[in-house]
Scaffold this motif. Structure first.
Motif, PDB file in Angstrom:
ATOM      1  N   LEU A 171       0.844  -1.191   0.000  1.00 56.92           N
ATOM      2  CA  LEU A 171       0.000   0.000   0.000  1.00 56.92           C
ATOM      3  C   LEU A 171       0.881   1.243   0.000  1.00 56.92           C
ATOM      4  O   LEU A 171       0.907   2.004  -0.938  1.00 56.92           O
ATOM      5  N   ALA A 172       1.598   1.452   1.080  1.00 53.56           N
ATOM      6  CA  ALA A 172       2.499   2.590   1.181  1.00 53.56           C
ATOM      7  C   ALA A 172       3.248   2.450   2.485  1.00 53.56           C
ATOM      8  O   ALA A 172       2.830   1.739   3.383  1.00 53.56           O
ATOM      9  N   VAL A 200      -8.468  -0.574   5.968  1.00 59.17           N
ATOM     10  CA  VAL A 200      -7.425  -0.548   4.937  1.00 59.17           C
ATOM     11  C   VAL A 200      -8.034  -1.138   3.672  1.00 59.17           C
ATOM     12  O   VAL A 200      -8.675  -2.187   3.721  1.00 59.17           O
ATOM     13  N   ALA A 201      -7.881  -0.464   2.550  1.00 54.85           N
ATOM     14  CA  ALA A 201      -8.438  -0.988   1.298  1.00 54.85           C
ATOM     15  C   ALA A 201      -7.638  -0.481   0.112  1.00 54.85           C
ATOM     16  O   ALA A 201      -7.054   0.606   0.155  1.00 54.85           O
ATOM     17  N   THR A 202      -7.606  -1.275  -0.919  1.00 54.73           N
ATOM     18  CA  THR A 202      -7.097  -0.848  -2.212  1.00 54.73           C
ATOM     19  C   THR A 202      -8.284  -0.427  -3.057  1.00 54.73           C
ATOM     20  O   THR A 202      -9.344  -1.057  -3.021  1.00 54.73           O
ATOM     21  N   LEU A 203      -8.114   0.666  -3.820  1.00 52.37           N
ATOM     22  CA  LEU A 203      -9.189   1.207  -4.648  1.00 52.37           C
ATOM     23  C   LEU A 203      -8.938   0.866  -6.111  1.00 52.37           C
ATOM     24  O   LEU A 203      -7.807   0.969  -6.596  1.00 52.37           O
ATOM     25  N   SER A 213      -6.613   2.528  -8.622  1.00 50.96           N
ATOM     26  CA  SER A 213      -6.663   3.982  -8.682  1.00 50.96           C
ATOM     27  C   SER A 213      -6.245   4.662  -7.393  1.00 50.96           C
ATOM     28  O   SER A 213      -6.116   5.879  -7.346  1.00 50.96           O
ATOM     29  N   GLY A 214      -6.024   3.896  -6.329  1.00 58.01           N
ATOM     30  CA  GLY A 214      -5.616   4.537  -5.088  1.00 58.01           C
ATOM     31  C   GLY A 214      -5.669   3.608  -3.910  1.00 58.01           C
ATOM     32  O   GLY A 214      -5.732   2.379  -4.052  1.00 58.01           O
ATOM     33  N   LEU A 215      -5.655   4.201  -2.730  1.00 56.05           N
ATOM     34  CA  LEU A 215      -5.692   3.425  -1.491  1.00 56.05           C
ATOM     35  C   LEU A 215      -6.460   4.185  -0.432  1.00 56.05           C
ATOM     36  O   LEU A 215      -6.691   5.392  -0.539  1.00 56.05           O
ATOM     37  N   HIS A 216      -6.857   3.444   0.588  1.00 58.48           N
ATOM     38  CA  HIS A 216      -7.631   4.007   1.695  1.00 58.48           C
ATOM     39  C   HIS A 216      -7.106   3.429   2.998  1.00 58.48           C
ATOM     40  O   HIS A 216      -6.871   2.223   3.102  1.00 58.48           O
ATOM     41  N   TYR A 217      -6.906   4.293   3.978  1.00 59.08           N
ATOM     42  CA  TYR A 217      -6.554   3.859   5.323  1.00 59.08           C
ATOM     43  C   TYR A 217      -6.888   4.999   6.270  1.00 59.08           C
ATOM     44  O   TYR A 217      -7.439   6.033   5.843  1.00 59.08           O
ATOM     45  N   PHE A 218      -6.610   4.844   7.550  1.00 56.78           N
ATOM     46  CA  PHE A 218      -6.862   5.897   8.531  1.00 56.78           C
ATOM     47  C   PHE A 218      -5.534   6.523   8.929  1.00 56.78           C
ATOM     48  O   PHE A 218      -4.618   5.815   9.366  1.00 56.78           O
ATOM     49  N   SER A 219      -5.429   7.848   8.789  1.00 55.56           N
ATOM     50  CA  SER A 219      -4.186   8.537   9.147  1.00 55.56           C
ATOM     51  C   SER A 219      -4.053   8.709  10.650  1.00 55.56           C
ATOM     52  O   SER A 219      -2.958   8.907  11.166  1.00 55.56           O
ATOM     53  N   ASP A 220      -5.166   8.653  11.361  1.00 55.90           N
ATOM     54  CA  ASP A 220      -5.196   8.580  12.823  1.00 55.90           C
ATOM     55  C   ASP A 220      -6.493   7.864  13.177  1.00 55.90           C
ATOM     56  O   ASP A 220      -7.288   7.550  12.285  1.00 55.90           O
ATOM     57  N   GLY A 249      -6.223   8.265  -0.954  1.00 53.96           N
ATOM     58  CA  GLY A 249      -5.283   8.786  -1.931  1.00 53.96           C
ATOM     59  C   GLY A 249      -5.690   8.278  -3.289  1.00 53.96           C
ATOM     60  O   GLY A 249      -5.541   7.087  -3.576  1.00 53.96           O
ATOM     61  N   VAL A 250      -6.226   9.165  -4.109  1.00 48.57           N
ATOM     62  CA  VAL A 250      -6.688   8.787  -5.447  1.00 48.57           C
ATOM     63  C   VAL A 250      -5.823   9.549  -6.442  1.00 48.57           C
ATOM     64  O   VAL A 250      -6.042  10.741  -6.679  1.00 48.57           O
ATOM     65  N   GLY A 251      -4.843   8.860  -6.997  1.00 48.62           N
ATOM     66  CA  GLY A 251      -3.769   9.479  -7.748  1.00 48.62           C
ATOM     67  C   GLY A 251      -4.148  10.609  -8.676  1.00 48.62           C
ATOM     68  O   GLY A 251      -3.675  11.735  -8.537  1.00 48.62           O
ATOM     69  N   ARG A 252      -5.042  10.352  -9.607  1.00 52.39           N
ATOM     70  CA  ARG A 252      -5.329  11.365 -10.621  1.00 52.39           C
ATOM     71  C   ARG A 252      -6.413  12.343 -10.197  1.00 52.39           C
ATOM     72  O   ARG A 252      -6.724  13.278 -10.929  1.00 52.39           O
TER      73      ARG A 252
END
Length: 256
Positions: A11-12, A109-112, A159-166, A173-176
């Motif tokens: 993911l990152a 946590v997910a991949t988009l 196209s991106g990823l999803h998680y919790f920053s806190d 984060g959706v790249g384009r």
């Protein structure tokens, strides 16, 4: 043999400590039903497409599913920018000293995967793909970055990823399209008949999220709709201190 979704190798760095995706044994009846519905729809649409003009991918003509009427409408002036199928886990914690208490949500946590044109042109196929997505294992492959039912054409690009920053801030984060730090604005129960998870878990609620800092960034609102699975058990009885439940959904992104 269980089919496989091919996800990106990571993911990152910021989510490297996130829980690993569990390897559930699927509910066979729902597994067969969801996959059969998807592939039957795909076949019928492919056949019908031989005799019609190519569909036009125009998000300006796309509306949220009818059941989303229980949530506040997108704010005036915002446009639909992107639709993604999210595939990942809802995360939970339990207090071992309180087994009768309900688990506490602890992010996701997910991949988009890009589903914009699919929803715009074939919303029923998109909904079926979201349901079928839960019944493919999460794995890595040289087909990195694509949502690929085994032995079929790739359905969607990553196209991106999803998680919790806190603990309380969902990040997308959706790249384009851009980044989105949000907060929950409203929730509604998943519609009656929503598809259950791999162990019979109910579908997580539909949500409207709004930007934590309104006006900052291009994305301002995100809807979670067409949810499949992801709900925790009613109590912590027999559960570990932390666990994950797989889910799939559609995320709709609105911006300026």
């Amino acid at each position: 043999m269980r089919a496989t979704f091919f996800l990106t190798s990571a993911l990152a760095a910021s989510v490297s400590a996130a829980p690993a995706f569990p390897n559930f044994v699927p509910n066979v009846a729902d597994n067969v039903r969801a996959l059969a519905n998807y592939f039957n729809l795909l076949a019928s649409k492919t056949q019908a497409g031989r005799f019609t003009s190519p569909p036009v991918c125009d998000l300006n003509r796309v509306s949220l599913p009818a059941a989303a009427s229980k949530l506040p409408s997108p704010s005036p002036g915002l446009k639909l920018k992107h639709i993604a199928i999210g595939r990942g886990t809802q995360n939970y914690t339990c207090d071992p000293s309180a087994p009768s208490e309900a688990p506490s949500a602890f992010g996701a946590v997910a991949t988009l995967f890009d589903a914009s044109c699919l929803v715009a042109t074939q919303p029923d196929v998109a909904a079926a793909l979201g349901r079928a997505a839960l019944y493919f294992a999460l794995a890595q492959s040289e087909a990195e970055g694509r949502l690929v039912p085994a032995a079929t054409v790739a359905a969607a690009a990553r196209s991106g990823l999803h998680y919790f920053s806190d603990p309380t801030t969902p990040f997308f984060g959706v790249g384009r399209v851009g980044d989105f730090f949000g907060k929950k604005d409203a929730a509604a129960p998943a519609p009656a008949g929503a598809f259950k998870g791999l162990q019979g878990e109910g579908a997580v609620p539909w949500l409207k999220l709004v930007a934590k800092q309104p006006g900052a960034g291009s994305l301002q609102e995100v809807y979670r709709v067409e949810t499949v699975g992801g709900s925790a058990p009613a109590t912590c009885e027999g559960m570990p201190e932390s666990f994950t439940v797989e889910y799939a959904t559609q995320y709709w992104f609105y911006g300026k």
